[in-house]
Design a protein around this motif. Structure first.
Motif, mmCIF file in Angstrom:
data_model
loop_
_atom_site.group_PDB
_atom_site.id
_atom_site.type_symbol
_atom_site.label_atom_id
_atom_site.label_comp_id
_atom_site.label_asym_id
_atom_site.label_seq_id
_atom_site.Cartn_x
_atom_site.Cartn_y
_atom_site.Cartn_z
ATOM 1 N N LEU A 1 51.110 43.663 48.605
ATOM 2 C CA LEU A 1 50.025 44.591 48.918
ATOM 3 C C LEU A 1 49.961 44.828 50.425
ATOM 4 C CD1 LEU A 1 47.160 43.350 46.553
ATOM 5 C CD2 LEU A 1 48.889 45.115 46.146
ATOM 6 N N LEU B 1 51.090 54.500 44.655
ATOM 7 C CA LEU B 1 49.821 54.007 44.134
ATOM 8 C C LEU B 1 49.077 55.160 43.476
ATOM 9 C CD1 LEU B 1 48.685 51.837 47.185
ATOM 10 C CD2 LEU B 1 49.553 50.983 44.994
ATOM 11 N N LYS C 1 41.385 40.943 46.753
ATOM 12 C CA LYS C 1 42.019 41.899 45.881
ATOM 13 C C LYS C 1 42.474 41.173 44.613
ATOM 14 C CE LYS C 1 43.692 44.217 50.040
ATOM 15 N NZ LYS C 1 43.052 43.221 50.938
ATOM 16 N N VAL D 1 45.620 41.423 41.504
ATOM 17 C CA VAL D 1 46.780 42.041 40.862
ATOM 18 C C VAL D 1 46.772 41.636 39.396
ATOM 19 C CG1 VAL D 1 49.288 42.237 40.817
ATOM 20 C CG2 VAL D 1 48.104 41.950 42.998
ATOM 21 N N TYR E 1 44.818 46.052 41.284
ATOM 22 C CA TYR E 1 46.116 46.726 41.204
ATOM 23 C C TYR E 1 46.811 46.347 39.896
ATOM 24 C CZ TYR E 1 45.279 47.556 46.153
ATOM 25 O OH TYR E 1 44.725 47.949 47.345
ATOM 26 N N GLN F 1 43.853 50.718 40.812
ATOM 27 C CA GLN F 1 45.028 51.542 41.040
ATOM 28 C C GLN F 1 46.217 50.990 40.264
ATOM 29 O OE1 GLN F 1 45.595 53.327 45.031
ATOM 30 N NE2 GLN F 1 44.247 51.689 45.747
ATOM 31 N N ILE G 1 50.238 50.371 40.435
ATOM 32 C CA ILE G 1 51.383 50.290 41.341
ATOM 33 C C ILE G 1 52.592 50.890 40.638
ATOM 34 C CG2 ILE G 1 52.980 48.748 42.564
ATOM 35 C CD1 ILE G 1 50.686 46.817 42.965
#
Length: 319
Positions: free
Chosen positions: A110, A118, A132, A134, A259, A297, A299
């Motif tokens: 990231l 993205l 954040k 993932v 993400y 978002q 990836i």
């Protein structure tokens, strides 16, 4: 040694990607994919790669694996391989070696992923300094929180794909009982990994009194063609996915953004808004409004884990 490339690899349940990196930058023309079933273990793949690339020595080696890593030993969740640091040194000749969980590697990537890779699913604030998260949905399902600290980035490993699946309705409870026959426990992976999509389809068929099964790829093809059963399966998948990622958001408070990665997440990317992923994500009762604090978002960089491995090495990570 500083002029030598590093070797990085991303080992999934089905395929392994290997590449060379100069510092934090992956050499695009060096990326190769190997089918795991064709090789007895990772050492064989890495030796073959280096021989074919004509590389004699590496500045370091870092691999990301789909499974837990403990005390420098990695055990694949969906593959009968065990990987440790001595085996990486034998295979590559590198003295500096590291093993990361695959979600940890994505977390280290990231900030090093191009903006055009993205795709925003849910808009929201994304302060760089904030935590954040993932989340990976593919052959398996897992997540890793990413924390920025004064002494550097910390990406914690987990195995949250093996906790209890989300249950919101009576039908979800029936689904839990339907899928628990596979392992004796209705885990998140049993409904949100690739095989989970297949089980959702089989469950819906059984609910309609018409038992049957299909592969995940066939279900997605039927969904694209407008098949009613495939669409019902897709809607159920997206609701469960939104609910579970919402749970993880409340656990980790990733105000810096969530993400999504992985083959299944990418396959459902066109359907997340259509099937109201955001509604399921925010379905948290009195905390529904609070969920607006989190952006989501997707990836789209297939090689983000390789970048994460390179970044980890460049920042001095090892072990």
């Amino acid at each position: 040694m500083s002029d030598l490339p590093s070797l990085v690899a991303d080992i999934g349940g089905t395929n392994t990607r290997v590449a060379l990196a100069d510092g934090k930058t992956i050499r695009p023309d060096s990326i190769r994919r190997f089918r795991n079933a064709d090789h007895p273990g990772l050492e064989t793949i890495l030796r073959l790669y280096l021989d074919e690339a004509g590389v004699q020595d590496c500045a370091g080696t870092c691999v990301a694996i789909a499974g837990p890593v403990r005390d420098g030993v990695a055990t694949m969740t969906n593959l009968d391989w065990t990987i440790d640091c001595p085996s990486l040194s034998r295979a590559t000749g590198a003295e500096v070696v590291a093993i990361l969980n695959d979600l940890q590697a994505q977390g280290h990537a990231l900030g090093h992923i191009a903006a055009d890779k993205l795709d925003c699913v849910i808009e929201g604030p994304m302060p760089d300094h904030a935590a954040k998260l993932v989340v990976g949905a593919g052959t398996g399902f897992n997540a890793a929180p990413v924390h920025e600290t004064p002494w550097g980035r910390i990406v914690a490993a987990s195995e949250c794909g093996h906790i209890n699946m989300p249950i919101r309705t009576d039908a979800d409870l029936r689904l839990a009982r339907f899928v628990e026959t596979a392992h004796g426990f209705p885990g998140v992976e049993d409904v949100l990994a690739g095989r989970g999509l297949e089980r959702l389809y089989a469950f819906i068929r059984s609910e309609h009194g018409n038992p049957g099964e299909k592969s995940a790829s066939d279900i997605m093809a039927d969904l694209a063609a407008g098949d009613a059963l495939a669409e019902e399966t897709g809607r159920l998948y997206v609701r469960l996915m939104g609910s579970e990622i919402g749970n993880l958001a409340l656990i980790h408070l990733p105000f810096g953004g969530i993400y999504l990665i992985g083959g299944v997440a990418r396959a459902f990317q066109p359907y997340l808004k259509r099937f109201d992923f955001a509604g399921a994500f925010r379905d948290k009762g009195r905390f529904a409004g609070f969920m607006a604090n989190f952006s989501v978002q997707v990836i789209e960089d297939d090689y983000a884990a390789l970048t994460g491995c390179a970044v980890y090495l460049q920042q001095g990570g090892k072990g």
